[in-house]
Each structure stands twice: as C-alpha cells, then as structure tokens.
Design a protein around this motif. Sequence first.
Motif, PDB file in Angstrom:
ATOM      1  N   SER A  11       0.812  -1.218   0.000  1.00  0.00           N
ATOM      2  CA  SER A  11       0.000   0.000   0.000  1.00  0.00           C
ATOM      3  C   SER A  11       0.847   1.271   0.000  1.00  0.00           C
ATOM      4  N   GLU A  12       1.971   1.267   0.696  1.00  0.00           N
ATOM      5  CA  GLU A  12       2.807   2.469   0.740  1.00  0.00           C
ATOM      6  C   GLU A  12       3.432   2.738  -0.627  1.00  0.00           C
ATOM      7  N   LEU A  13       3.837   1.697  -1.324  1.00  0.00           N
ATOM      8  CA  LEU A  13       4.431   1.852  -2.646  1.00  0.00           C
ATOM      9  C   LEU A  13       3.445   2.498  -3.614  1.00  0.00           C
ATOM     10  N   PHE A  14       2.175   2.139  -3.491  1.00  0.00           N
ATOM     11  CA  PHE A  14       1.166   2.625  -4.422  1.00  0.00           C
ATOM     12  C   PHE A  14       0.417   3.853  -3.917  1.00  0.00           C
ATOM     13  N   GLY A  15       0.858   4.432  -2.812  1.00  0.00           N
ATOM     14  CA  GLY A  15       0.195   5.633  -2.304  1.00  0.00           C
ATOM     15  C   GLY A  15      -1.154   5.360  -1.683  1.00  0.00           C
ATOM     16  N   LEU A  16      -1.387   4.121  -1.246  1.00  0.00           N
ATOM     17  CA  LEU A  16      -2.682   3.735  -0.704  1.00  0.00           C
ATOM     18  C   LEU A  16      -2.683   3.680   0.823  1.00  0.00           C
TER      19      LEU A  16
ATOM     20  N   ALA B 100      -2.688   6.087   3.321  1.00  0.00           N
ATOM     21  CA  ALA B 100      -3.621   6.931   4.066  1.00  0.00           C
ATOM     22  C   ALA B 100      -5.071   6.575   3.776  1.00  0.00           C
ATOM     23  N   VAL B 101      -5.388   6.276   2.510  1.00  0.00           N
ATOM     24  CA  VAL B 101      -6.793   6.092   2.134  1.00  0.00           C
ATOM     25  C   VAL B 101      -7.344   4.728   2.531  1.00  0.00           C
ATOM     26  N   THR B 102      -6.510   3.870   3.113  1.00  0.00           N
ATOM     27  CA  THR B 102      -7.001   2.581   3.610  1.00  0.00           C
ATOM     28  C   THR B 102      -7.259   2.617   5.110  1.00  0.00           C
ATOM     29  N   THR B 103      -6.930   3.709   5.767  1.00  0.00           N
ATOM     30  CA  THR B 103      -7.128   3.805   7.209  1.00  0.00           C
ATOM     31  C   THR B 103      -8.558   4.244   7.517  1.00  0.00           C
ATOM     32  N   ASP B 104      -8.947   4.103   8.779  1.00  0.00           N
ATOM     33  CA  ASP B 104     -10.280   4.539   9.212  1.00  0.00           C
ATOM     34  C   ASP B 104     -10.396   6.037   8.963  1.00  0.00           C
ATOM     35  N   PRO B 105     -11.340   6.468   8.117  1.00  0.00           N
ATOM     36  CA  PRO B 105     -11.401   7.883   7.748  1.00  0.00           C
ATOM     37  C   PRO B 105     -12.159   8.754   8.733  1.00  0.00           C
TER      38      PRO B 105
ATOM     39  N   ALA C 242     -13.409   4.460   2.331  1.00  0.00           N
ATOM     40  CA  ALA C 242     -11.980   4.139   2.366  1.00  0.00           C
ATOM     41  C   ALA C 242     -11.729   3.018   1.368  1.00  0.00           C
ATOM     42  N   VAL C 243     -10.485   2.919   0.881  1.00  0.00           N
ATOM     43  CA  VAL C 243     -10.118   1.818  -0.002  1.00  0.00           C
ATOM     44  C   VAL C 243     -10.034   0.553   0.848  1.00  0.00           C
ATOM     45  N   GLY C 244     -10.895  -0.415   0.540  1.00  0.00           N
ATOM     46  CA  GLY C 244     -10.912  -1.654   1.292  1.00  0.00           C
ATOM     47  C   GLY C 244     -10.358  -2.831   0.525  1.00  0.00           C
ATOM     48  N   GLN C 245     -10.307  -2.718  -0.811  1.00  0.00           N
ATOM     49  CA  GLN C 245      -9.764  -3.782  -1.655  1.00  0.00           C
ATOM     50  C   GLN C 245      -9.032  -3.146  -2.827  1.00  0.00           C
TER      51      GLN C 245
END
Length: 395
Positions: free
Chosen positions: A294-299, A301-306, A321-324
């Motif tokens: 997720s860090e490599l693809f910039g994902l 922050a958007v996978t955390t509890d918003p 949030a991005v869940g998958q």
Amino acid sequence: MDADVVRAVNDLTARWAREFPQGNTVASGLGLWPLLAILATAADEPGRAELAAAAGVDASAGSQQALELVQAIDGSDDLHAALGVWVSEQLKLAESFDTVMPAPLVGALTGNASVDKPKLDAWAAEHTDNLIREMPIQVTPDLMLVLASALSLKTTWAAPFKEMVRRFYDGPWSGGSWRWLERVDGDLDAVRRYEHPGAAWLTVVTVPGDADVDVLLGIGQPQVPQADVLAALIETAAQPTDGVPGSQLISQGEPGSDVAPGATVGETTAPRPDLKLSLPSFNVEAEHDLLELSELFGLGAVTTDPGAHGHFSAISPTPLAVGQAKQKVLARFFATGFEAAAVTAVGLMRTAMPTNQARRLEVTLDRPFGFVAVLRESRLPIVAGWVETPTEPGD
C-alpha cells in the motif's frame, strides 16, 4: 501519447518490479496507474498527496490524464483498454462526482454477490477477450464503489518461431524437458547489451510483433538479483537505441566466446551474419493484493479509518476508504505470438458511522500503586503507603 505519463507509468512499473516475489510472476503497472491517478484527483488530504506522488501526477489533472491514456491505448492495433465504475444503489454521490471520476458508469451494485459478481466478471471477460473471466474483487454489502481497468494484448510475431522439445542435463533447469522456441533472422540489432548501475551487463532482445507491439526479453549476469534485472530492463525499454547493438557485439569475440549475458558468438553457413534466438515458451499468471504494498502505491492513508468525513468527499459525503485493491494478470509467449491481459480493481468501502455515546472514565489499578490519607480541609497527610502486591487473597 503524453511523454510525462509514459515516464510515470514506467517509473511505477520499475518500482513495483523491485518488490516482485521470487519465481514466475507478472504484473501490469499500466493497468494500475490510471486507477491511482483517478483516485489522486478524488481523494482528500493526506491521501491525495500520497496517491499523486505514487502515480507521478499533479492530482488536479490525474483523472483527465488517466482517461486520455486509456483512450490512446484503445487506439492501438494490438492493445486495448477500458475503464469502468460501478456504484452502490445506497451511495449518495457528491456534486463533484462526474469531474473526479471520468470512467464510464457501467452499472449499479446491489450488495448481493449473486447479482453483482456475474456482472463484474462479464465486464472483465468482455474487455480482455475472455483471457481473464473474473473481476479480482469480493462483493460485500459494504462495497460502495468499484473502479476497474482492463487491458488486453494480442500480437502475432513478424517472424514466427519453430517449436520443439528440449531436455536439459545441466544448469538450473537440469533434469527437465521443456517446450522450446527457436528462430533465425538477419536483424542482429534486435539484440543490445547495456551497462546498468546495479545490474552490470544486461542483454535485451526485441521481438517485434506484426503491428504496434514489441516484446523485450532481458537477461542479466547470473549473480545479479532478479529485482535489479527487472528494473534495469524496464528502464532500458525507454532507451531502445542505447547500448551496444548486436552488429557490434558479433565482432567483439571469437566463435565460442561470450559477448553479453546469454549471448555467444557462433558460426553459420548462411551467406551473411544472422541472429539465432531460443527460449522456452511460457504462460505466467498471477494475482496481486495491492494493499500488501500500500505504501508503494500511495494507498496508505486512504485505507485507514477515515472517521466521520471519509477520504473521498469529492465522490460521496458517505465516509469511504479503499478496502480492496487487486490485480489479475497473465502473459503467454508462444511460437506464433504473444498475448497478455490484466484486470485491476479498487473497491471503496463504507466505513462505520460514528455514534454519540456518554463518556466514561475508566481507571484500573492493576499494578503497584501508592496511597495517602489527608485531613479534608488542611490537606494534612495522616498516613501514606505503597501497595506492591495485593494482601487479601480471594476465597
């Protein structure tokens, strides 16, 4: 095609290649890049900046660049691409939805897997010429939006290979018999040797298709790690005329001598020098859970509890949030051609809405503690002490 976008896709692919597991695998940075660019435009901070950096785009232009890239790809003779969006019937859309989500709205999600999954799978099959028949995403009641890309490539070699069976008696493949491909042609400069930092010498062979696609094959020196060879190959793909061409390599050694990794000077009875290329046919398939990187693809922050506001207020006021995030991909290299396909999907999930509750302060003395007794008005201490362990056992 925008040169900056091409460079951004190459960079993403090269970074991803360094994280590939050992062994047979395949992935498509091109399939993932448009989704990251669109999400960058749609996301709130800090996810917006992370996604933009991963995709190498200005977040405000990401959606438009993604759409233009897919349209340009789909104009190719051999390569085709599509974007699609499915939105839950329960999701309220923001007024800005159409400006941040340029992909066509393909259909609605009911939350019923038996209804939604066949529709998603049919789209994947349609846009990959049936090479991939399943959307790599799980349908759940909390799935509010699916953003997906599909790529399909089918090309025929300008010069076909001969197919045979070859058995190996030494080397890493010893003891096995493999379906083998060979061909001879006069294009010596289809081979180039590169010197690359971290990868030393790298041999790259270009196998041209009969329309607008080439396949590059790269081999490094035996001691060079897989990650370095792959990253170097992706980098040299953008420099097709660099390196030492085969027409020079053939004169750099006597017959039997090595002039580049995997390349040896041989002899022929043909009237002029030629190139003999041999390799195994291959069929490689993989499925990637993109959230594992997720860090490599910039994902990240958007996978955390918003919280109450979500990460994508430009899509919906509902906290999302991005869940998958997954990709299914395959590549096949055979006697008459090459084909590949990738379906990449990102699922935005509804997160739990916060509820108002009375507050409670909880204090637990479950380790050594001290105490003191005082007079109420003067605060004069009477006794003070320390409890190291409880003194009264329970019955």
